[in-house]
Scaffold this motif. Structure first.
Motif, PDB file in Angstrom:
ATOM      1  N   VAL A  19       0.837  -1.206   0.000  1.00 23.91           N
ATOM      2  CA  VAL A  19       0.000   0.000   0.000  1.00 23.91           C
ATOM      3  C   VAL A  19       0.869   1.253   0.000  1.00 23.91           C
ATOM      4  O   VAL A  19       0.627   2.195  -0.780  1.00 23.91           O
ATOM      5  N   ILE A  20       1.895   1.272   0.839  1.00 26.53           N
ATOM      6  CA  ILE A  20       2.778   2.440   0.895  1.00 26.53           C
ATOM      7  C   ILE A  20       3.483   2.652  -0.445  1.00 26.53           C
ATOM      8  O   ILE A  20       3.540   3.779  -0.963  1.00 26.53           O
ATOM      9  N   CYS A  21       4.017   1.580  -1.032  1.00 21.79           N
ATOM     10  CA  CYS A  21       4.707   1.703  -2.327  1.00 21.79           C
ATOM     11  C   CYS A  21       3.743   2.121  -3.429  1.00 21.79           C
ATOM     12  O   CYS A  21       4.113   2.894  -4.323  1.00 21.79           O
ATOM     13  N   TYR A  22       2.515   1.616  -3.389  1.00 19.81           N
ATOM     14  CA  TYR A  22       1.529   2.017  -4.383  1.00 19.81           C
ATOM     15  C   TYR A  22       1.246   3.512  -4.296  1.00 19.81           C
ATOM     16  O   TYR A  22       1.192   4.210  -5.303  1.00 19.81           O
ATOM     17  N   TYR A  69       1.595   8.888  -6.610  1.00 26.40           N
ATOM     18  CA  TYR A  69       1.856  10.328  -6.568  1.00 26.40           C
ATOM     19  C   TYR A  69       3.072  10.714  -7.401  1.00 26.40           C
ATOM     20  O   TYR A  69       3.095  11.794  -7.990  1.00 26.40           O
ATOM     21  N   LYS A  70       4.058   9.858  -7.480  1.00 27.32           N
ATOM     22  CA  LYS A  70       5.222  10.140  -8.327  1.00 27.32           C
ATOM     23  C   LYS A  70       4.812  10.139  -9.795  1.00 27.32           C
ATOM     24  O   LYS A  70       5.210  11.018 -10.558  1.00 27.32           O
ATOM     25  N   ALA A 107       4.688  13.276 -12.432  1.00 24.29           N
ATOM     26  CA  ALA A 107       5.412  13.211 -13.701  1.00 24.29           C
ATOM     27  C   ALA A 107       4.492  13.571 -14.868  1.00 24.29           C
ATOM     28  O   ALA A 107       4.908  14.218 -15.820  1.00 24.29           O
ATOM     29  N   THR A 108       3.221  13.129 -14.814  1.00 27.07           N
ATOM     30  CA  THR A 108       2.304  13.447 -15.911  1.00 27.07           C
ATOM     31  C   THR A 108       1.833  14.895 -15.856  1.00 27.07           C
ATOM     32  O   THR A 108       1.546  15.475 -16.891  1.00 27.07           O
TER      33      THR A 108
END
Length: 98
Positions: free
Chosen positions: A81-84, A89-90, A94-95
């Motif tokens: 969950v934390i990595c997701y 957000y990263k 970027a988009t």
């Protein structure tokens, strides 16, 4: 059609994971591994024999390996969950910056 196949594949994988976890519970039974919780309980009863716990567990796992498995599963889900969230957000940043 591809989305339908992908959705069914995900459901199949989820059911396979659930079957493996249930199979481990049924197969292992009682185990011998002792963790820090057992040592803490022994120390508390030696230090204060009149100690009464505040609450009791609803369900006790059949063995400490199962308890370790559940702890590792909880840690893996939390890390996922934390990595997701970090990846989401990263990628969003970027988009937006393009």
């Amino acid at each position: 059609m591809k989305k339908y196949i992908q959705k069914n594949q995900n459901i199949f994988l989820l059911l396979a994971i659930i079957a493996i976890v249930i199979g481990v519970f049924a197969y292992v039974g009682e185990s011998e591994f002792g963790g820090s919780d057992g040592h803490a309980e022994e120390y508390i009863t030696q230090a204060n024999p009149d100690y009464e716990p505040w609450f009791s567990s609803i369900w006790e796992p059949p063995g400490s390996e199962i308890e370790s498995l559940l702890f590792a599963l909880q840690a893996a889900i939390g890390a996922g969950v934390i990595c997701y969230v970090i990846g989401y957000y990263k990628g969003r940043r970027a988009t937006i910056s393009k």
